[in-house]
Design an enzyme around this catalytic site. Structure first.
Site, PDB file in Angstrom:
ATOM      1  N   ASN A  46       0.833  -1.205   0.000  1.00 58.45           N
ATOM      2  CA  ASN A  46       0.000   0.000   0.000  1.00 58.45           C
ATOM      3  C   ASN A  46       0.866   1.252   0.000  1.00 58.45           C
ATOM      4  O   ASN A  46       1.929   1.301   0.625  1.00 58.45           O
ATOM      5  CB  ASN A  46      -0.994   0.004   1.154  1.00 58.45           C
ATOM      6  CG  ASN A  46      -0.372  -0.093   2.524  1.00 58.45           C
ATOM      7  OD1 ASN A  46       0.667  -0.740   2.706  1.00 58.45           O
ATOM      8  ND2 ASN A  46      -0.987   0.543   3.509  1.00 58.45           N
ATOM      9  N   ILE A  47       0.407   2.262  -0.736  1.00 58.73           N
ATOM     10  CA  ILE A  47       1.135   3.527  -0.881  1.00 58.73           C
ATOM     11  C   ILE A  47       0.184   4.666  -0.535  1.00 58.73           C
ATOM     12  O   ILE A  47      -0.806   4.899  -1.246  1.00 58.73           O
ATOM     13  CB  ILE A  47       1.663   3.698  -2.328  1.00 58.73           C
ATOM     14  CG1 ILE A  47       2.541   2.497  -2.726  1.00 58.73           C
ATOM     15  CG2 ILE A  47       2.446   5.007  -2.450  1.00 58.73           C
ATOM     16  CD1 ILE A  47       2.944   2.485  -4.197  1.00 58.73           C
ATOM     17  N   GLU A  48       0.465   5.350   0.572  1.00 57.22           N
ATOM     18  CA  GLU A  48      -0.429   6.414   1.047  1.00 57.22           C
ATOM     19  C   GLU A  48       0.053   7.784   0.561  1.00 57.22           C
ATOM     20  O   GLU A  48       1.126   7.916  -0.036  1.00 57.22           O
ATOM     21  CB  GLU A  48      -0.527   6.363   2.574  1.00 57.22           C
ATOM     22  CG  GLU A  48      -1.112   5.037   3.027  1.00 57.22           C
ATOM     23  CD  GLU A  48      -1.430   4.977   4.506  1.00 57.22           C
ATOM     24  OE1 GLU A  48      -0.933   5.825   5.281  1.00 57.22           O
ATOM     25  OE2 GLU A  48      -2.187   4.058   4.884  1.00 57.22           O
ATOM     26  N   CYS A  57      -4.222   0.782  -2.487  1.00 58.08           N
ATOM     27  CA  CYS A  57      -4.077  -0.459  -1.730  1.00 58.08           C
ATOM     28  C   CYS A  57      -3.002  -1.365  -2.356  1.00 58.08           C
ATOM     29  O   CYS A  57      -2.738  -1.303  -3.562  1.00 58.08           O
ATOM     30  CB  CYS A  57      -5.383  -1.240  -1.733  1.00 58.08           C
ATOM     31  SG  CYS A  57      -6.720  -0.483  -0.819  1.00 58.08           S
ATOM     32  N   GLU A  59      -3.173  -4.491  -3.055  1.00 56.19           N
ATOM     33  CA  GLU A  59      -3.706  -5.389  -4.092  1.00 56.19           C
ATOM     34  C   GLU A  59      -3.706  -4.707  -5.453  1.00 56.19           C
ATOM     35  O   GLU A  59      -3.347  -5.300  -6.477  1.00 56.19           O
ATOM     36  CB  GLU A  59      -5.153  -5.809  -3.756  1.00 56.19           C
ATOM     37  CG  GLU A  59      -5.304  -6.569  -2.462  1.00 56.19           C
ATOM     38  CD  GLU A  59      -5.580  -5.662  -1.270  1.00 56.19           C
ATOM     39  OE1 GLU A  59      -4.930  -4.597  -1.146  1.00 56.19           O
ATOM     40  OE2 GLU A  59      -6.428  -6.022  -0.447  1.00 56.19           O
ATOM     41  N   CYS A  95     -10.493  -4.653   0.273  1.00 59.37           N
ATOM     42  CA  CYS A  95     -11.565  -3.650   0.255  1.00 59.37           C
ATOM     43  C   CYS A  95     -12.419  -3.806  -1.007  1.00 59.37           C
ATOM     44  O   CYS A  95     -12.048  -4.511  -1.952  1.00 59.37           O
ATOM     45  CB  CYS A  95     -10.977  -2.242   0.352  1.00 59.37           C
ATOM     46  SG  CYS A  95     -10.395  -1.580  -1.227  1.00 59.37           S
ATOM     47  N   CYS A  98     -10.800  -2.837  -4.433  1.00 62.54           N
ATOM     48  CA  CYS A  98      -9.889  -3.869  -4.949  1.00 62.54           C
ATOM     49  C   CYS A  98     -10.665  -5.063  -5.495  1.00 62.54           C
ATOM     50  O   CYS A  98     -10.272  -5.657  -6.501  1.00 62.54           O
ATOM     51  CB  CYS A  98      -8.906  -4.299  -3.858  1.00 62.54           C
ATOM     52  SG  CYS A  98      -7.713  -3.007  -3.473  1.00 62.54           S
TER      53      CYS A  98
END
Ligand code: THU
Length: 138
Positions: A46-48, A57, A59, A95, A98
């Site tokens: 995941n990359i925020e 996310c 995935e 989620c 995804c």
């Protein structure tokens, strides 16, 4: 084909992928390992973002890496996630966004696997996204 999927092995690759998570806002680190029909594995984390909504996310990172390399045939994805520097949670399903991306590129019998060393859940896309909207709906 699905019988050859080693859920535990794929999950341990998702654990590895978790290490690369960039998640300073939630402190939830997530890793994914996406298995192609030819046996290749694409990892994602995941990359925020400080602006929150651009967050992606694990995935989808794995899917978009694979799709953009020309992959189109997928067997399974494993997901490992939890609080940073803590063991992965047993219950860390993907989620809804995804799931929708999976529906675009995968068949109903695509396997979605999540969990940890104590409990592993392995379900088909049909089970986790019943009555989904996809290309057949267009
Ligand atoms: N996250 C994922 O990477 N995959 C999911 O399926 C659920 C949530 C990430 C997004 C965000 O960086 C953090 O977990 C908390 O929601």
């Amino acid at each position: 084909m699905s019988s050859v999927i080693n859920a535990r092995a794929l999950l341990s690759l998702a654990e590895e992928a978790r290490q690369a998570s960039y998640s300073p806002y939630s402190n939830i680190t997530v890793g994914a390992a996406l298995l192609t029909a030819e046996g290749r594995v694409y990892k994602g984390a995941n990359i925020e973002n400080a602006s929150y909504t651009p967050t992606v996310c694990a995935e989808r990172v794995a899917f978009f890496k694979a799709i953009s390399e020309g992959e189109r045939d997928f067997l399974a994805i494993a997901i490992a996630g939890g609080e940073k520097d803590k063991p992965s949670k047993a219950d860390f399903p993907p989620c809804g966004v995804c799931r929708q991306v999976m529906a675009e590129f995968c068949n109903q019998d695509f396997y979605v696997i999540w969990g940890n060393g104590e409990k592993i859940t392995k379900k088909t896309l049909a089970e986790i996204l019943p009555d989904g909207f996809d290309k057949n709906s267009m």
